[in-house]
Motif scaffolding. Structure first.
Motif, mmCIF file in Angstrom:
data_model
loop_
_atom_site.group_PDB
_atom_site.id
_atom_site.type_symbol
_atom_site.label_atom_id
_atom_site.label_comp_id
_atom_site.label_asym_id
_atom_site.label_seq_id
_atom_site.Cartn_x
_atom_site.Cartn_y
_atom_site.Cartn_z
ATOM 1 N N ASP A 84 33.078 13.182 11.642
ATOM 2 C CA ASP A 84 33.884 11.904 10.967
ATOM 3 C C ASP A 84 34.688 12.442 9.570
ATOM 4 O OD1 ASP A 84 32.934 10.212 12.894
ATOM 5 O OD2 ASP A 84 31.043 9.586 11.819
ATOM 6 N N GLU A 85 33.994 13.401 8.939
ATOM 7 C CA GLU A 85 34.791 13.881 7.705
ATOM 8 C C GLU A 85 35.885 14.925 8.150
ATOM 9 O OE1 GLU A 85 31.357 14.456 4.391
ATOM 10 O OE2 GLU A 85 30.952 15.475 6.181
ATOM 11 N N MET A 86 35.641 15.846 9.130
ATOM 12 C CA MET A 86 36.589 16.526 9.685
ATOM 13 C C MET A 86 37.836 15.702 10.081
ATOM 14 S SD MET A 86 37.278 19.535 9.788
ATOM 15 C CE MET A 86 39.301 19.610 9.559
ATOM 16 N N LEU A 87 37.594 14.649 10.889
ATOM 17 C CA LEU A 87 38.567 13.849 11.545
ATOM 18 C C LEU A 87 39.528 13.243 10.523
ATOM 19 C CD1 LEU A 87 39.775 12.426 14.000
ATOM 20 C CD2 LEU A 87 37.986 10.645 13.958
ATOM 21 N N GLU A 88 38.751 12.606 9.414
ATOM 22 C CA GLU A 88 39.388 12.109 8.347
ATOM 23 C C GLU A 88 40.295 13.059 7.849
ATOM 24 O OE1 GLU A 88 40.123 9.188 7.204
ATOM 25 O OE2 GLU A 88 38.598 7.910 8.131
ATOM 26 N N LEU A 89 39.830 14.400 7.326
ATOM 27 C CA LEU A 89 40.535 15.608 6.633
ATOM 28 C C LEU A 89 41.692 15.766 7.322
ATOM 29 C CD1 LEU A 89 37.828 17.907 5.084
ATOM 30 C CD2 LEU A 89 39.640 16.455 3.789
ATOM 31 N N LEU A 100 44.292 13.157 7.459
ATOM 32 C CA LEU A 100 44.839 12.967 6.009
ATOM 33 C C LEU A 100 45.594 14.147 5.543
ATOM 34 C CD1 LEU A 100 41.725 11.053 4.341
ATOM 35 C CD2 LEU A 100 43.973 10.064 4.800
ATOM 36 N N GLY A 101 45.805 15.179 6.445
ATOM 37 C CA GLY A 101 46.712 16.352 6.162
ATOM 38 C C GLY A 101 46.231 17.590 6.205
ATOM 39 N N ALA A 102 44.954 17.940 6.458
ATOM 40 C CA ALA A 102 44.408 19.127 6.541
ATOM 41 C C ALA A 102 44.680 19.589 7.772
ATOM 42 C CB ALA A 102 42.941 19.172 6.094
ATOM 43 N N GLN A 103 45.584 20.576 7.839
ATOM 44 C CA GLN A 103 46.311 20.743 9.103
ATOM 45 C C GLN A 103 45.192 22.031 10.152
ATOM 46 O OE1 GLN A 103 49.101 23.105 7.184
ATOM 47 N NE2 GLN A 103 49.765 24.170 8.865
ATOM 48 N N VAL A 104 44.303 22.444 9.492
ATOM 49 C CA VAL A 104 43.318 23.488 10.125
ATOM 50 C C VAL A 104 42.910 23.117 11.403
ATOM 51 C CG1 VAL A 104 41.238 22.579 8.774
ATOM 52 C CG2 VAL A 104 41.430 25.008 9.689
ATOM 53 N N SER A 137 41.957 16.825 18.395
ATOM 54 C CA SER A 137 40.890 17.738 18.769
ATOM 55 C C SER A 137 39.355 17.394 18.255
ATOM 56 C CB SER A 137 41.396 19.190 18.511
ATOM 57 O OG SER A 137 40.941 19.443 17.002
ATOM 58 N N VAL A 138 39.443 16.593 17.070
ATOM 59 C CA VAL A 138 38.118 16.550 16.331
ATOM 60 C C VAL A 138 37.636 15.375 17.089
ATOM 61 C CG1 VAL A 138 37.084 16.114 14.337
ATOM 62 C CG2 VAL A 138 39.006 17.639 14.385
ATOM 63 N N GLU A 139 38.636 14.296 17.298
ATOM 64 C CA GLU A 139 38.075 13.334 17.989
ATOM 65 C C GLU A 139 37.518 13.529 19.487
ATOM 66 O OE1 GLU A 139 40.993 9.330 17.397
ATOM 67 O OE2 GLU A 139 41.707 10.757 19.142
#
Ligand code: ADP
Ligand code: ASP
Ligand code: MG
Length: 406
Positions: A198-203, A206-210, A215-217
């Motif tokens: 969930d946190e990675m999906l938000e990040l 919100l612009g963290a292109q890593v 893919s996270v979803e």
């Protein structure tokens, strides 16, 4: 002994030496007894260069032809990598998205994977071959090549990992993992051992292109064992998973920045019921995604409504609203694309009312003005002038993470 999907980004395959390096990672995994499917991006800036090439010929090229062109970048890196592995004496085959059974819808340039027919890959794995697959692409029902959107190779890899029931999906890149902020631009950014889906999906959103957010979803939906790791350092990476062992005491996992946005303000709207409904249904009909919305308190008979959209949708949004000026009844539209969204993300913030205040304090101390604010259970976003964006990320990051670093 299992099946591992390894994805290598553009900077990891940028030249011949880097392709050899990636080939070593792949073959070492294979030598340890694993089946390996490697998904590669185009080399270095190839995709950007191809877009420039297209613009020279036709700045308004159809999205179908753009996909035909952009898909070639990944074909180059995959064939070169297969050649390098061949030269090392291992059985290997490279496959394009369509050869690998990657089926998508027909939304050219931003297609979604609908299913993967894994038969061909499975046959090759059964023959003990290393399989190299082009990231970022598939084919639609007309057998046309489609691409998945910028950064989409991550999604190709996770989708393959899900379809093949892989034991692990490793996203190899040019940094050691997921950091508390972009380690290339933020002093003191530190690597996270693990982060929730969930946190990675938000990040990512919100612009963290890593990682590509889709893919996270997908990793969350299919519970893919996902890891972000460096192609170069050999250091342990970041695990992305459903539940993590410990929360940071600050309850914030990271800070992200997005400069790819524009703010539109409808000034002098009638202060009546139904206005917001009219505006946003017109935009929805044109598939314009609206992010932060702010409505001012009415001044006498009138009010203003401001909202943000992706920069690419700015002109369309403006046109739709201007075409309906009489129906909506406003004075004028003010557009500003010299803005950026800066966000903090953390699953722990929901029970900690002080988190947003701490972020605003950091901005206040930095003399940075906030134009708009939006919050959800696990994030707080603010809109600032683009000129302040990098500094805003740094002061917010310092505020939340300096005591941990210090
Ligand atoms: P690749 O070509 O491997 O797909 P990308 O350029 O898409 O790599 O993503 C990696 C980059 O993401 C890093 O070089 C880094 O600058 C950037 N980045 C932004 N935010 C973060 C973050 N929170 N953690 C790690 N990297 C980040
Ligand atoms: N090559 C594509 C891009 O540059 C896809 C990717 O790298 O993930 O966007
Ligand atoms: Mg990427």
């Amino acid at each position: 002994m299992g099946l591992i999907v390894q994805k290598f980004g553009g900077s990891s395959v940028a030249d011949a030496d880097k392709i050899r390096n990636v080939s070593r990672i792949i073959t070492e995994t294979y030598r340890r007894g694993h089946s390996v499917v490697a998904v590669l991006s185009a080399q270095g800036d190839t995709t950007d260069d191809l877009i420039e090439k297209a613009k020279e010929i036709n700045p308004n090229a159809s999205r179908r032809e753009m996909d035909m062109l952009l898909s070639t970048g990944e074909q180059i890196s995959c064939s070169l990598c297969a050649m390098a592995i061949e030269a090392m004496g291992y059985p290997v085959i490279s496959l394009t998205g369509w050869q690998a059974g990657m089926r998508t819808n027909s939304n050219y340039s931003n297609a979604r994977i609908s299913r993967i027919n894994t038969e061909r890959i499975q046959n090759e794995l059964d023959k003990k071959s290393i399989v190299i697959v082009t990231g970022f692409q598939g084919i639609n029902k007309y057998d046309d090549i489609t691409t998945l959107g910028r950064g989409g190779s991550d999604t190709s890899a996770v989708a393959l990992a899900a379809a093949l029931h892989a034991d692990l999906c490793q996203i190899y890149t040019d940094v050691d993992g997921v950091y508390t902020a972009d380690p290339r631009h933020v002093k003191g950014a530190r690597k996270l051992e693990e982060i929730t889906f969930d946190e990675m999906l938000e990040l990512a959103t919100l612009g963290a292109q890593v990682l590509h957010n889709r893919s996270v979803e997908m990793a969350k939906r299919y519970n893919v064992n996902l890891e972000v790791i460096s192609s170069f350092s050999g250091n342990p990476g970041t695990k992305v998973k459903e539940v993590v062992k410990k929360m940071e005491k600050t309850h914030v996992s990271g800070v992200a920045k997005d400069k790819d946005i524009a703010r539109l303000a409808l000034v002098g709207l009638a202060d009546q019921p139904g206005i917001a409904f009219k505006i946003f249904s017109l935009l929805a009909k044109e598939k314009v995604n609206v992010d932060i919305i702010l409505q001012s308190i009415g001044r006498g008979e009138s009010k203003d409504i401001s909202f943000t959209v992706a920069k690419g949708d700015k002109e369309l949004a403006k046109k739709v609203l201007e075409d309906n000026k009489e129906y909506l009844g406003f004075d004028h539209i003010d557009v500003n694309d010299e803005i950026a969204k800066v966000s903090i993300v953390g699953a722990g913030m929901i029970n900690n009312p002080g988190v947003a205040a701490k972020m605003f304090e950091a901005l206040y101390n930095g003399g940075i003005n906030i134009h708009m604010i939006s919050t959800s259970e696990i994030k707080v976003s603010v809109l600032v002038d683009v000129a302040d964006a990098d500094r805003a990320v740094q002061v917010i990051h310092d505020k939340f993470f300096s005591e941990i670093n210090g």
